[in-house]
Design an enzyme around this catalytic site. Structure first.
Site, PDB file in Angstrom:
ATOM      1  CG  ASN A 119      -8.290   4.963   3.551  1.00 34.68           C
ATOM      2  OD1 ASN A 119      -7.223   4.943   2.953  1.00 34.68           O
ATOM      3  ND2 ASN A 119      -8.648   4.004   4.377  1.00 34.68           N
ATOM      4  CE  LYS A 123      -7.696  -2.741   6.272  1.00 37.24           C
ATOM      5  NZ  LYS A 123      -7.952  -1.288   6.293  1.00 37.24           N
ATOM      6  N   GLY A 128      -4.489  -4.702   5.603  1.00 36.39           N
ATOM      7  CA  GLY A 128      -3.478  -4.491   6.640  1.00 36.39           C
ATOM      8  C   GLY A 128      -3.769  -3.206   7.383  1.00 36.39           C
ATOM      9  CD  GLU A 163      -8.924  -0.927   0.316  1.00 39.07           C
ATOM     10  OE1 GLU A 163      -7.974  -1.138  -0.469  1.00 39.07           O
ATOM     11  OE2 GLU A 163      -8.817  -1.040   1.541  1.00 39.07           O
ATOM     12  CG  ASP A 180     -10.771  -1.174   4.483  1.00 38.00           C
ATOM     13  OD1 ASP A 180     -11.091  -1.753   5.538  1.00 38.00           O
ATOM     14  OD2 ASP A 180      -9.684  -0.572   4.380  1.00 38.00           O
ATOM     15  CE  LYS A 213      -4.765  -0.077   0.282  1.00 33.39           C
ATOM     16  NZ  LYS A 213      -5.530  -0.926   1.223  1.00 33.39           N
ATOM     17  CG  LEU A 214      -1.220   3.883  -6.807  1.00 36.13           C
ATOM     18  CD1 LEU A 214      -1.362   4.730  -8.072  1.00 36.13           C
ATOM     19  CD2 LEU A 214       0.208   3.970  -6.257  1.00 36.13           C
ATOM     20  CE  LYS A 215      -4.049   3.555   2.212  1.00 34.81           C
ATOM     21  NZ  LYS A 215      -5.324   3.063   2.803  1.00 34.81           N
ATOM     22  CB  SER A 244      -0.882  -0.038   1.254  1.00 35.30           C
ATOM     23  OG  SER A 244      -1.645   1.135   1.357  1.00 35.30           O
TER      24      SER A 244
HETATM   25  O1  SMG Z   1      -0.542  -2.642   6.680  1.00 37.80           O
HETATM   26  O2  SMG Z   1       0.081  -2.516   4.614  1.00 37.80           O
HETATM   27  C1  SMG Z   1      -0.547  -2.091   5.567  1.00 37.80           C
HETATM   28  C2  SMG Z   1      -1.397  -0.860   5.400  1.00 37.80           C
HETATM   29  C3  SMG Z   1      -2.446  -1.067   4.390  1.00 37.80           C
HETATM   30  O3  SMG Z   1      -3.391   0.841   3.371  1.00 37.80           O
HETATM   31  C4  SMG Z   1      -3.419   0.082   4.302  1.00 37.80           C
HETATM   32  N1  SMG Z   1      -4.338   0.196   5.290  1.00 37.80           N
HETATM   33  O4  SMG Z   1      -7.490   1.552   4.480  1.00 37.80           O
HETATM   34  O5  SMG Z   1      -6.590  -0.238   3.863  1.00 37.80           O
HETATM   35  C5  SMG Z   1      -6.537   0.814   4.501  1.00 37.80           C
HETATM   36  C6  SMG Z   1      -5.334   1.217   5.308  1.00 37.80           C
HETATM   37  C7  SMG Z   1      -5.699   1.504   6.727  1.00 37.80           C
HETATM   38  C8  SMG Z   1      -4.580   2.052   7.524  1.00 37.80           C
HETATM   39  S1  SMG Z   1      -4.100   3.592   6.961  1.00 37.80           S
HETATM   40  C9  SMG Z   1      -3.205   4.392   8.151  1.00 37.80           C
HETATM   41 MG    MG Z   2      -8.537   0.502   2.915  1.00 39.47          MG
END
Ligand code: SMG
Ligand code: MG
Length: 372
Positions: free
Chosen positions: A191, A263, A291, A214, A239, A161-163, A135
């Site tokens: 998110n 998760k 994660g 997502e 998610d 995975k790109l935020k 991520s």
């Molecule tokens: O543990 O690789 C990891 C982080 C994966 O992006 C990740 N988690 O929304 O999926 C999600 C985020 C939640 C935590 S962001 C601080």
């Molecule tokens: Mg997520």
């Protein structure tokens, strides 16, 4: 088993680089570890809250008071508690799934160790490794993002995975797709940063052949995903909204979801996570393992969960060095050829390094069963 004591340790562990999502930037992992002491031995769990209630309503500050006042008294001193009893005993308390998950995980760890059984055997996992996705946080500059992604691909990550967030979406996704070509498995995570009115914009992501988008909308907006699915070709993944097997069942029936990110922390524990896996398999809905920037405790257990047969997409199962310089477990999971090994030792798959835990502990609470 009888749970004699629950020790809570708030830890603060620096991250190798800050991690920026649509809701904030994190530069250390500030979370609570749980150690349960039972008459059959000890177990550890990790609570995946963020320091602020921005990913979801839970936050690290609230965990110790909540466990002390409302959760621990329902577990301490009760005779005959096994892992499957924890959720039942805690069910009268609404929500707080991350805190409940940490307690259940610690009990499961103690119980599996006492039985000499691995979590992989418990879940019926038949593979010995799982593919690693990574991520990637939001970057201020697209050229820097492309460099970061290139580094992860060079390391061997099999999925990126790109935020994303409004204003940081189409251009960075296009740049990454153009730089690395059509073969790279690429997905995005919002998110919950978009509104239903953004559907025409999100539709433009279709041009980039993504595995999925997502959590585009707020946790409670299930129906907006029905509308989005009608408008775009990119599969829609939940998610934050996927809070329990019940919510996932409802989302499937509503037609609000193509793919589910599972998760354990978000849904109240690994047992509920396994139920969601089974439910999705029964409905032909692909799942993958999410994660929460876990330490070696949660990272090991996630590598096992991701080995269940229905996890058909690479998860956010990265090597510990994606986030940390050192870990609080001995022999933390490292990526080899784009995969993590599935741990097979008794318990949830890790050995806590007590000295390392001690070095990052910032607060401690010991809760004990009433004597007699
Ligand atoms: O543990 O690789 C990891 C982080 C994966 O992006 C990740 N988690 O929304 O999926 C999600 C985020 C939640 C935590 S962001 C601080
Ligand atoms: Mg997520």
């Amino acid at each position: 088993m009888r749970i004699e004591a629950i020790e809570l340790r708030r830890v603060d562990i620096p991250l190798v680089t800050p991690f920026r999502t649509s809701f904030g930037t994190q530069d250390s992992r500030d979370c609570v570890l749980v150690r349960v002491v039972t008459d059959a031995g000890e177990g550890w769990g990790e609570c995946v809250t963020m320091p602020w209630p921005l990913y979801s309503a839970e936050s690290t500050d609230a965990v110790i008071p909540l466990v002390r006042t409302h959760l621990a008294p329902r577990l301490l001193g009760v005779e005959g508690v096994g892992p499957r009893d924890v959720a039942r005993l805690l069910a009268p308390i609404r929500g707080h799934r991350m805190a409940k998950a940490a307690l259940e995980s610690a009990v499961l760890d103690a119980w599996l160790r006492a039985a000499g059984q691995s979590f992989a055997t418990f879940l019926g996992v038949a593979v010995d490794r799982v593919p690693c996705g990574v991520s990637v946080g939001i970057h201020d500059r697209t050229d820097a993002l492309v460099r970061t992604v290139g580094g992860y691909l060079d390391e061997g990550y099999v999925r990126i995975k790109l935020k994303i967030e409004p204003g940081n979406d189409l251009a960075p996704v296009a740049a990454v797709r153009e730089s690395f070509g059509d073969d790279v498995l690429l997905q995005v995570d919002a998110n919950a940063a978009y509104e239903p009115g953004d559907i025409p914009l999100l539709r433009r992501l279709d041009a980039h052949d993504l595995l999925l988008i997502e959590q585009p909308f707020d946790e409670e907006r299930l129906l907006a995903n029905v509308d989005l699915r009608a408008a775009i070709a990119t599969p829609v993944c939940l998610d934050e909204s996927a809070l329990s097997a019940q919510v996932v069942a409802d989302a499937i029936r509503l037609g609000a979801v193509d793919i589910v990110n599972i998760k354990a922390g978000r849904v109240g524990g690994y047992l509920e996570a396994a139920r969601i896996h089974d439910l999705c398999v029964a409905h032909g809905v692909p799942v993958w393992c999410g994660g929460m920037v876990e330490t070696g405790i949660g990272r090991a257990a996630n590598a096992v969960l991701a080995g269940m047969h229905g996890f058909s997409l690479p998860g956010d199962n990265s090597g510990f060095d994606r986030f940390y310089a050192t870990d609080i477990v001995a022999d933390p999971l490292r990526m080899v050829d784009g995969h993590l090994p599935v741990p097979t030792t008794p318990g949830m798959g890790f050995e806590v390094d007590l000295d390392a835990v001690e070095a990052v502990t910032v607060e401690r609470a010991l809760l004990e069963a009433p004597s007699g």
